[in-house]
Design a protein around this motif. Structure first.
Motif, PDB file in Angstrom:
ATOM      1  N   UNK A   1       0.571  -1.750   0.120  1.00  0.00           N
ATOM      2  CA  UNK A   1      -0.016  -0.048   0.487  1.00  0.00           C
ATOM      3  C   UNK A   1       0.955   1.472  -0.276  1.00  0.00           C
ATOM      4  N   UNK A   2       1.876   1.185  -0.474  1.00  0.00           N
ATOM      5  CA  UNK A   2       3.164   2.038  -0.332  1.00  0.00           C
ATOM      6  C   UNK A   2       3.847   2.663   0.807  1.00  0.00           C
ATOM      7  N   UNK A   3       3.544   2.094   2.287  1.00  0.00           N
ATOM      8  CA  UNK A   3       3.960   2.353   3.154  1.00  0.00           C
ATOM      9  C   UNK A   3       4.807   1.603   3.552  1.00  0.00           C
ATOM     10  N   UNK A   4       6.057   2.285   4.509  1.00  0.00           N
ATOM     11  CA  UNK A   4       7.072   1.885   5.607  1.00  0.00           C
ATOM     12  C   UNK A   4       7.656   1.397   6.560  1.00  0.00           C
ATOM     13  N   UNK A   5       7.518   0.616   6.886  1.00  0.00           N
ATOM     14  CA  UNK A   5       7.270  -0.137   8.267  1.00  0.00           C
ATOM     15  C   UNK A   5       8.778  -0.013   8.674  1.00  0.00           C
ATOM     16  N   UNK A   6       9.191   0.661   9.655  1.00  0.00           N
ATOM     17  CA  UNK A   6      10.653  -0.112  10.449  1.00  0.00           C
ATOM     18  C   UNK A   6      10.812   0.589  11.657  1.00  0.00           C
ATOM     19  N   UNK A   7      11.117  -0.285  12.714  1.00  0.00           N
ATOM     20  CA  UNK A   7      11.536  -0.334  13.888  1.00  0.00           C
ATOM     21  C   UNK A   7      12.899   0.217  14.406  1.00  0.00           C
ATOM     22  N   UNK A   8      12.778   1.298  15.590  1.00  0.00           N
ATOM     23  CA  UNK A   8      14.177   1.863  15.904  1.00  0.00           C
ATOM     24  C   UNK A   8      13.871   2.139  17.559  1.00  0.00           C
ATOM     25  N   UNK A   9      15.505   1.135  17.787  1.00  0.00           N
ATOM     26  CA  UNK A   9      15.524   1.286  19.184  1.00  0.00           C
ATOM     27  C   UNK A   9      16.299   2.336  19.897  1.00  0.00           C
ATOM     28  N   UNK A  10      15.557   2.743  21.533  1.00  0.00           N
ATOM     29  CA  UNK A  10      15.744   3.900  21.398  1.00  0.00           C
ATOM     30  C   UNK A  10      15.748   5.166  21.187  1.00  0.00           C
ATOM     31  N   UNK A  11      14.888   5.410  20.828  1.00  0.00           N
ATOM     32  CA  UNK A  11      14.461   7.402  19.652  1.00  0.00           C
ATOM     33  C   UNK A  11      14.389   6.437  18.041  1.00  0.00           C
ATOM     34  N   UNK A  12      13.926   7.643  17.383  1.00  0.00           N
ATOM     35  CA  UNK A  12      13.401   7.374  15.898  1.00  0.00           C
ATOM     36  C   UNK A  12      14.676   8.511  15.918  1.00  0.00           C
TER      37      UNK A  12
END
Length: 338
Positions: free
Chosen positions: A175-186
């Motif tokens: 659907x055109x979205x990007x999913x990311x996971x960040x540790x201790x802040x973005x």
């Protein structure tokens, strides 16, 4: 009995830990098999206050013995008619007026801050929402139940292939979205839109009988939240869905243990921007967040979350992921007399 308002900055870690032990001991009664915040986590939380609120610590004591503690939080940037508190009485000191004395002193402090609505949460067994001692005590002090959330647990580990099935089902990337996971802040490029999204949560999430203003979330408050998690022995994992124009439009926050003595993951929140709902983004960030949590802490054994019992959309996702109800969290409110 004496009631004192303390400045936690003047207390040593051992003194704070003693108050955390009262907190933990009170919270354990009737919930012995459920995960608990440790006294060490209490110390970490008290050492890293949120810059968006004033935090006050109270204690009740007699003859040198600590009988109970209370914490009062006063928002400074929004919802300035309200304040929140928690109350914890040593189980051996109950039914002696300690809790009532602490509540009345908290109310005095809240009124002095110009607050007209005071709120408090407590855990209740699912089959005792009306008759449990905590509920009876709240009503006796003049508080009415404002909302109920269901606490759910998910046993870990979840098989990787099942997590991938949920990620594929959500289909965020299609659907055109990007999913990311960040540790201790973005990354800095995501901070502004994440703050906007988190601020909407207080308005859009079901809140029972109490209406809330949109929360003013700032970069400084995000930084403080990370510092608080670190002080509590946890890593803050932020899983976000990013729209094609680079804005954070969905998020899931997990606090995973960074200490070897904890196996509990706390799901702090999940929210989807009102303009991007109906696209399975809630499932996308939850599933991706779970996968990141398992990889970061393979020894974790349970995820704890809670949602308003009438939040049908988020409850459905949690049930799909396998969360099971274990207890209730009830919020009680009192309009303070002038």
């Amino acid at each position: 009995m004496q009631i004192r308002v303390l400045d936690q900055a003047d207390l040593g870690d051992d003194e704070l830990r003693a108050r955390g032990e009262v907190w933990a001991g009170a919270d354990l009664v009737g919930r012995e098999s459920l995960p608990q915040r440790t006294p060490g986590e209490y110390v970490g939380a008290m050492r890293t206050p949120d810059p968006g609120e004033r935090q006050l610590l109270l204690e009740a004591s007699a003859d040198g013995r600590l009988l109970g503690v209370a914490e009062l939080w006063v928002p400074l940037l929004d919802n300035t008619d309200k304040a929140w508190f928690e109350l914890h009485v040593d189980p051996l000191a109950r039914r002696a007026g300690v809790g009532t004395a602490l509540v009345r002193r908290v109310e005095e402090l809240a009124r002095a801050e110009g607050r007209t609505l005071l709120l408090a949460e407590t855990h209740l067994p699912a089959d005792e929402r009306e008759d449990h001692g905590h509920a009876r005590f709240a009503r006796a002090c003049g508080y009415e139940r404002a909302s109920v959330e269901v606490v759910r647990h998910l046993d870990l580990p979840v098989p990787d292939e099942r997590l991938q099935d949920w990620v594929d089902e959500a289909g965020a990337e299609r659907r055109g979205y990007r999913v990311e996971t960040h540790a201790d802040g973005v990354p800095d490029s995501l901070v502004a839109s994440l703050c906007v999204l988190l601020g909407q949560l207080s308005v859009d999430a079901p809140s029972g009988a109490v209406d809330f203003e949109e929360e003013v979330m700032t970069p400084e408050r995000l930084t403080a939240a990370v510092a608080s998690a670190t002080a509590m022995g946890r890593t803050r994992l932020e899983t976000v869905a990013i729209s094609p124009d680079g804005e954070v439009v969905a998020q899931n926050t997990l606090l995973v243990p960074s200490r070897l003595d904890s196996t509990e993951v706390v799901q702090w929140g999940t929210f989807v921007h009102r303009a991007h709902r109906g696209r399975r983004l809630g499932l996308a960030v939850k599933a991706a967040g779970l996968r990141a949590a398992q990889r970061a802490t393979p020894g974790a054994r349970v995820v704890v979350t809670q949602n308003a019992e009438d939040n049908a959309f988020m409850v459905a996702i949690n049930e799909q992921l396998g969360f099971r109800p274990v207890e209730l969290t009830a919020e009680f409110a009192r309009h303070l007399p002038a």
